[in-house]
Design a protein around this motif. Structure first.
Motif, mmCIF file in Angstrom:
data_model
loop_
_atom_site.group_PDB
_atom_site.id
_atom_site.type_symbol
_atom_site.label_atom_id
_atom_site.label_comp_id
_atom_site.label_asym_id
_atom_site.label_seq_id
_atom_site.Cartn_x
_atom_site.Cartn_y
_atom_site.Cartn_z
ATOM 1 N N ASP A 1 0.238 8.437 -1.377
ATOM 2 C CA ASP A 1 -0.266 8.757 -2.715
ATOM 3 C C ASP A 1 -1.672 8.191 -2.851
ATOM 4 O O ASP A 1 -1.850 7.021 -3.180
ATOM 5 C CB ASP A 1 0.660 8.165 -3.779
ATOM 6 C CG ASP A 1 0.154 8.422 -5.191
ATOM 7 O OD1 ASP A 1 -0.774 9.245 -5.369
ATOM 8 O OD2 ASP A 1 0.686 7.786 -6.127
ATOM 9 N N GLU B 1 0.830 -1.199 0.000
ATOM 10 C CA GLU B 1 0.000 0.000 0.000
ATOM 11 C C GLU B 1 0.873 1.261 0.000
ATOM 12 O O GLU B 1 2.026 1.218 0.410
ATOM 13 C CB GLU B 1 -0.936 0.014 1.212
ATOM 14 C CG GLU B 1 -1.816 -1.205 1.342
ATOM 15 C CD GLU B 1 -2.745 -1.474 0.167
ATOM 16 O OE1 GLU B 1 -2.992 -0.565 -0.658
ATOM 17 O OE2 GLU B 1 -3.242 -2.605 0.057
ATOM 18 N N ALA C 1 -3.971 8.978 -5.023
ATOM 19 C CA ALA C 1 -4.552 9.041 -6.371
ATOM 20 C C ALA C 1 -5.086 7.691 -6.861
ATOM 21 O O ALA C 1 -6.222 7.627 -7.346
ATOM 22 C CB ALA C 1 -3.539 9.624 -7.355
ATOM 23 N N PRO C 2 -4.331 6.596 -6.747
ATOM 24 C CA PRO C 2 -4.892 5.332 -7.242
ATOM 25 C C PRO C 2 -6.095 4.860 -6.423
ATOM 26 O O PRO C 2 -7.020 4.235 -6.954
ATOM 27 C CB PRO C 2 -3.731 4.343 -7.147
ATOM 28 C CG PRO C 2 -2.721 4.960 -6.254
ATOM 29 C CD PRO C 2 -2.944 6.442 -6.297
ATOM 30 N N TYR C 3 -6.125 5.191 -5.161
ATOM 31 C CA TYR C 3 -7.245 4.822 -4.303
ATOM 32 C C TYR C 3 -8.488 5.652 -4.645
ATOM 33 O O TYR C 3 -9.613 5.135 -4.600
ATOM 34 C CB TYR C 3 -6.872 4.992 -2.830
ATOM 35 C CG TYR C 3 -5.668 4.176 -2.442
ATOM 36 C CD1 TYR C 3 -5.781 2.823 -2.146
ATOM 37 C CD2 TYR C 3 -4.405 4.759 -2.383
ATOM 38 C CE1 TYR C 3 -4.674 2.073 -1.804
ATOM 39 C CE2 TYR C 3 -3.293 4.015 -2.041
ATOM 40 C CZ TYR C 3 -3.427 2.666 -1.751
ATOM 41 O OH TYR C 3 -2.320 1.927 -1.406
ATOM 42 N N GLU C 4 -8.267 6.910 -5.005
ATOM 43 C CA GLU C 4 -9.390 7.765 -5.401
ATOM 44 C C GLU C 4 -10.044 7.238 -6.677
ATOM 45 O O GLU C 4 -11.267 7.208 -6.798
ATOM 46 C CB GLU C 4 -8.919 9.214 -5.579
ATOM 47 C CG GLU C 4 -8.532 9.854 -4.266
ATOM 48 C CD GLU C 4 -7.717 11.126 -4.417
ATOM 49 O OE1 GLU C 4 -7.253 11.430 -5.552
ATOM 50 O OE2 GLU C 4 -7.530 11.819 -3.402
ATOM 51 N N LYS C 5 -9.226 6.798 -7.621
ATOM 52 C CA LYS C 5 -9.738 6.222 -8.861
ATOM 53 C C LYS C 5 -10.521 4.933 -8.565
ATOM 54 O O LYS C 5 -11.616 4.728 -9.094
ATOM 55 C CB LYS C 5 -8.578 5.941 -9.820
ATOM 56 C CG LYS C 5 -8.988 5.425 -11.163
ATOM 57 C CD LYS C 5 -7.780 5.229 -12.062
ATOM 58 C CE LYS C 5 -8.187 4.627 -13.391
ATOM 59 N NZ LYS C 5 -7.025 4.361 -14.251
ATOM 60 N N ALA C 6 -9.963 4.083 -7.723
ATOM 61 C CA ALA C 6 -10.644 2.832 -7.357
ATOM 62 C C ALA C 6 -11.935 3.117 -6.605
ATOM 63 O O ALA C 6 -12.965 2.458 -6.842
ATOM 64 C CB ALA C 6 -9.717 1.961 -6.513
#
Length: 151
Positions: free
Chosen positions: A35, A31, A37-42
């Motif tokens: 950052d 994890e 950003a990838p979690y926001e997209k998911a």
């Protein structure tokens, strides 16, 4: 657990959720809480899918637990619908308080409400304490799992 509320996760909860995902030896390796950003997209994909239920347990205004419940209709088992529990995490301050049991009981009840005939979950082979926890809640080790990394 009268002072705990379980509710759908909101975008504002992401930092707390990711911090819990990263707060163990396995999560620390995979994890990236710095950052989001990838979690926001998911999260956006999860929020748009009615079969996905990302929830948080909240005490007061503090996120102290999370899990994801996925409902999957299928043809096998006479057209049964199943659910999968993933990403169960309890804040380190709350471990041993019964919150994990409360979250799993919520997921099982929601699975029943969604007309699921089976609830599944996986746990890394190194998480021996988690295995005992799930067995205490009535889950049985029944399958051998396989993964193929695509990235």
């Amino acid at each position: 657990m009268g002072d705990i509320a379980i509710r759908p996760a909101a975008a504002d909860d992401l930092a707390a959720i990711v911090a819990m995902l990263a707060d163990d030896p396995l999560g620390a390796q995979r994890e990236s809480p710095d950052d989001l950003a990838p979690y926001e997209k998911a999260f956006a994909r999860l929020a748009d899918d009615p079969s996905q239920h990302l929830v948080v347990a909240v005490r007061g205004d503090r996120v102290v637990g999370t899990l994801q419940l996925t409902v999957i209709p299928g043809l096998s088992r006479r057209g049964s619908t199943r659910s999968i529990i993933e990403g169960v995490r309890i804040h380190s301050d709350e471990r041993g308080s019964g919150l994990g049991t409360h979250l799993i009981e919520w997921a099982v009840a929601e699975s029943r409400r969604q007309d699921c005939q089976l609830v599944q979950l996986t746990s890394d082979t190194t998480r021996i304490d988690a295995h005992r926890f799930y067995e205490r809640l009535g889950f049985e080790a029944s399958h051998l799992g396989f993964k193929l990394s695509l990235g």
